[in-house]
Design a protein around this motif. Structure first.
Motif, PDB file in Angstrom:
ATOM      1  N   ASP A 165      37.526  40.196  29.155  1.00  0.00           N
ATOM      2  CA  ASP A 165      37.014  39.700  30.421  1.00  0.00           C
ATOM      3  C   ASP A 165      36.385  38.366  30.122  1.00  0.00           C
ATOM      4  OD1 ASP A 165      34.934  41.082  33.017  1.00  0.00           O
ATOM      5  OD2 ASP A 165      36.521  39.650  33.070  1.00  0.00           O
ATOM      6  N   LYS A 212      41.592  31.189  35.250  1.00  0.00           N
ATOM      7  CA  LYS A 212      41.781  32.630  35.339  1.00  0.00           C
ATOM      8  C   LYS A 212      42.175  33.003  36.763  1.00  0.00           C
ATOM      9  CE  LYS A 212      39.503  37.129  35.014  1.00  0.00           C
ATOM     10  NZ  LYS A 212      38.219  37.847  34.857  1.00  0.00           N
ATOM     11  N   GLU A 271      42.699  36.386  39.170  1.00  0.00           N
ATOM     12  CA  GLU A 271      42.438  37.817  39.212  1.00  0.00           C
ATOM     13  C   GLU A 271      43.746  38.587  39.325  1.00  0.00           C
ATOM     14  OE1 GLU A 271      39.677  39.139  38.627  1.00  0.00           O
ATOM     15  OE2 GLU A 271      38.380  37.380  38.722  1.00  0.00           O
ATOM     16  N   PRO A 272      43.852  39.741  38.688  1.00  0.00           N
ATOM     17  CA  PRO A 272      42.773  40.356  37.916  1.00  0.00           C
ATOM     18  C   PRO A 272      42.739  39.969  36.432  1.00  0.00           C
ATOM     19  CG  PRO A 272      44.573  41.886  38.141  1.00  0.00           C
ATOM     20  CD  PRO A 272      44.997  40.645  38.880  1.00  0.00           C
ATOM     21  N   ASN A 273      43.883  39.524  35.848  1.00  0.00           N
ATOM     22  CA  ASN A 273      43.892  39.419  34.380  1.00  0.00           C
ATOM     23  C   ASN A 273      44.869  38.372  33.843  1.00  0.00           C
ATOM     24  OD1 ASN A 273      46.236  40.725  35.108  1.00  0.00           O
ATOM     25  ND2 ASN A 273      46.166  42.208  33.452  1.00  0.00           N
TER      26      ASN A 273
END
Length: 244
Positions: free
Chosen positions: A8, A60, A62-64
């Motif tokens: 994260d 970044k 979302e989510p990853n």
């Protein structure tokens, strides 16, 4: 090799995080059990280390999903992206389409809605097509289709009339991001049809030549503008249309 475990991002450290090729990015990743990241353009994994291979700003989604936002004009095909291409040749039943990559993409005549051996699409050399990449990897030439998974055109296909221009990949990502309101504001001022390719090409068509050129100049000028500057630019355009 499995994606990095640890995953994260520290939002405060991510903001305005500028990187150079070779930079190790593990120091901006916080261990959060059970999450994995997908590495996008500009990033690669070396063992347990995430390394930047381009200069730019770390982003970044979302989510990853992580990637490097950089100023780049050369397009590297990515599966699933929509692109604008120019038909440059035909081999048998396959069209060759220039999408700005290292090699042309292949487009079958059956890759159009309702196309059959008897009912072939009217595509000629020089046409501009808006399609989606079905296959894109370093070992095969890109494969383009002009329909969705259900066989519908969904806005894809040959685009006629209008004007297509080239821009940077960063501008394309900017105007397609939810935070950018340029297209919405511009659409309220100038009725325009628009197709945006992830390969740095934008096609647009308006009622008049002058409004088409105005829309193109507004989009091109917005690359280095903030949202406040974009709103001011559109406001000035509105005043000029009203003769203020």
């Amino acid at each position: 090799m499995a994606p990095p475990r640890a995953e994260d991002l520290d939002s405060e450290r991510l903001e305005n995080c500028r990187v150079l090729p070779g930079d190790c990015l593990n120091d901006v990743i916080i261990s959060t059990e059970g999450k994995r990241f997908r590495l996008g353009p500009g990033l690669r994994q070396e063992g347990e280390t995430v390394v930047a291979c381009k200069c730019g700003i770390l982003r970044k989604k979302e989510p990853n999903i992580l990637w490097i936002d950089s100023y780049q004009k050369r397009y590297v095909p990515v599966r699933g992206e929509t692109v604008l291409g120019i038909v440059v040749g035909k081999t048998g039943d396959v069209f060759k389409v220039d999408i700005g990559g290292s090699v042309p993409a292949s487009l079958s005549y059956l890759a159009f809605e309702g196309a059959t051996k008897r009912n072939r699409p009217n595509v000629v050399i020089g046409d501009v097509v808006f399609g989606r990449l079905l296959v894109a990897n370093r070992d095969m030439e890109p494969d383009l289709v002009c329909m969705d998974s259900g066989g519908r055109s969904a806005g894809l296909g040959v685009v006629s009339g209008g004007f297509m221009f080239q821009c940077s990949l960063g501008l394309v990502r900017k105007i397609l991001s939810p935070e950018c309101t340029l297209i919405k504001q511009l659409g309220q001022l100038i009725p325009v049809e628009l197709a945006v390719g992830m390969n740095g090409r934008i096609w647009l068509r308006s009622k008049t030549l002058s409004s088409t050129i105005t829309a193109m100049n507004a989009i091109s000028s917005a690359e280095w503008m903030t949202e406040a500057e974009i709103r001011l630019m559109v406001h000035k355009l509105q005043d000029s249309f009203l003769g203020v």
